[in-house]
Design an enzyme around this catalytic site. Sequence first.
Site, PDB file in Angstrom:
ATOM      1  N   GLY A  47       0.844  -1.181   0.000  1.00  0.00           N
ATOM      2  CA  GLY A  47       0.000   0.000   0.000  1.00  0.00           C
ATOM      3  C   GLY A  47       0.880   1.232   0.000  1.00  0.00           C
ATOM      4  N   GLN A  52       2.951   9.848   1.540  1.00  0.00           N
ATOM      5  CA  GLN A  52       4.236   9.155   1.573  1.00  0.00           C
ATOM      6  C   GLN A  52       5.130   9.506   0.389  1.00  0.00           C
ATOM      7  OE1 GLN A  52       2.285   5.144   2.419  1.00  0.00           O
ATOM      8  NE2 GLN A  52       4.249   4.994   3.500  1.00  0.00           N
ATOM      9  N   CYS A 105       5.987  -0.038   7.779  1.00  0.00           N
ATOM     10  CA  CYS A 105       5.600   1.084   6.923  1.00  0.00           C
ATOM     11  C   CYS A 105       6.811   1.509   6.103  1.00  0.00           C
ATOM     12  CB  CYS A 105       5.110   2.237   7.800  1.00  0.00           C
ATOM     13  SG  CYS A 105       4.609   3.702   6.880  1.00  0.00           S
ATOM     14  N   LEU A 106       6.598   1.777   4.830  1.00  0.00           N
ATOM     15  CA  LEU A 106       7.703   2.211   3.970  1.00  0.00           C
ATOM     16  C   LEU A 106       8.334   3.501   4.471  1.00  0.00           C
ATOM     17  CD1 LEU A 106       6.141   1.495   0.447  1.00  0.00           C
ATOM     18  CD2 LEU A 106       7.805   0.101   1.699  1.00  0.00           C
ATOM     19  N   HIS A 147      -4.512   0.951   7.424  1.00  0.00           N
ATOM     20  CA  HIS A 147      -3.163   1.512   7.562  1.00  0.00           C
ATOM     21  C   HIS A 147      -2.985   2.696   6.608  1.00  0.00           C
ATOM     22  CE1 HIS A 147       1.318   1.071   8.196  1.00  0.00           C
ATOM     23  NE2 HIS A 147       1.287   1.768   7.068  1.00  0.00           N
ATOM     24  N   GLU A 148      -3.381   2.523   5.348  1.00  0.00           N
ATOM     25  CA  GLU A 148      -3.217   3.597   4.365  1.00  0.00           C
ATOM     26  C   GLU A 148      -4.175   4.756   4.640  1.00  0.00           C
ATOM     27  OE1 GLU A 148      -0.581   3.525   2.678  1.00  0.00           O
ATOM     28  OE2 GLU A 148      -0.184   1.427   3.114  1.00  0.00           O
ATOM     29  N   HIS A 151      -2.825   7.138   7.099  1.00  0.00           N
ATOM     30  CA  HIS A 151      -1.868   8.098   6.526  1.00  0.00           C
ATOM     31  C   HIS A 151      -2.579   9.381   6.072  1.00  0.00           C
ATOM     32  CE1 HIS A 151       2.090   6.296   6.499  1.00  0.00           C
ATOM     33  NE2 HIS A 151       1.621   5.163   6.009  1.00  0.00           N
TER      34      HIS A 151
END
Length: 195
Positions: A47, A52, A105-106, A147-148, A151
């Site tokens: 995702g 991000q 998380c990236l 999760h996304e 953000h």
Amino acid sequence: MIYPIVAYGDPVLKARAKDIPTDLPAAELQKLIADMYETMYYAHGVGLAAPQIGKSVRLFVIDSAPMVEDDEDDNEPAETGIKRVFINPVMVSETGEEWAFEEGCLSIPGVRERVMRCPDIVLRYEDENRQVHEEAFSGMTARVIQHEYDHLEGVLFTDKISGFKKQLIKGKLTRIAKGEAKADYRLRFAGQRGR
């Protein structure tokens, strides 16, 4: 185009993202979506939210298939992963008994922690053609979406862990915020100019 991933410590990750206007040219939107998928796959993510990549707009993409495949249980009915774009999403409901799963998380490389989330959600969103949908999701796909979605609200998974756990990872987070992090994809740290 593959964007650098904005790392922990950048204010864009803590801001609530703005709606994408209806008058945004379709070609510009499609390019952003394509770039986000390309960036997500390059970084081996499941995702990616627009903040991000430094864009504070309400858009995220997911491909939950790898998460679903990793979480298959012989006793459970098979869950099917999805590849989907979510524009201007609104969380309608989150229900069911919360369950823990180790998330990463990236934007926070090298940090993984168990996060509690509801197993079932209903989300209202626009697709890549700006058509509105209201749809239910469950299991790992619901977790990836939550999760996304967080953000877009300026919430990171590290905001959802206990104070004790936060203390344990505080040093790692501080190092990431200072630009002392490595990943197998490009990172953009607070204060850096990025494309």
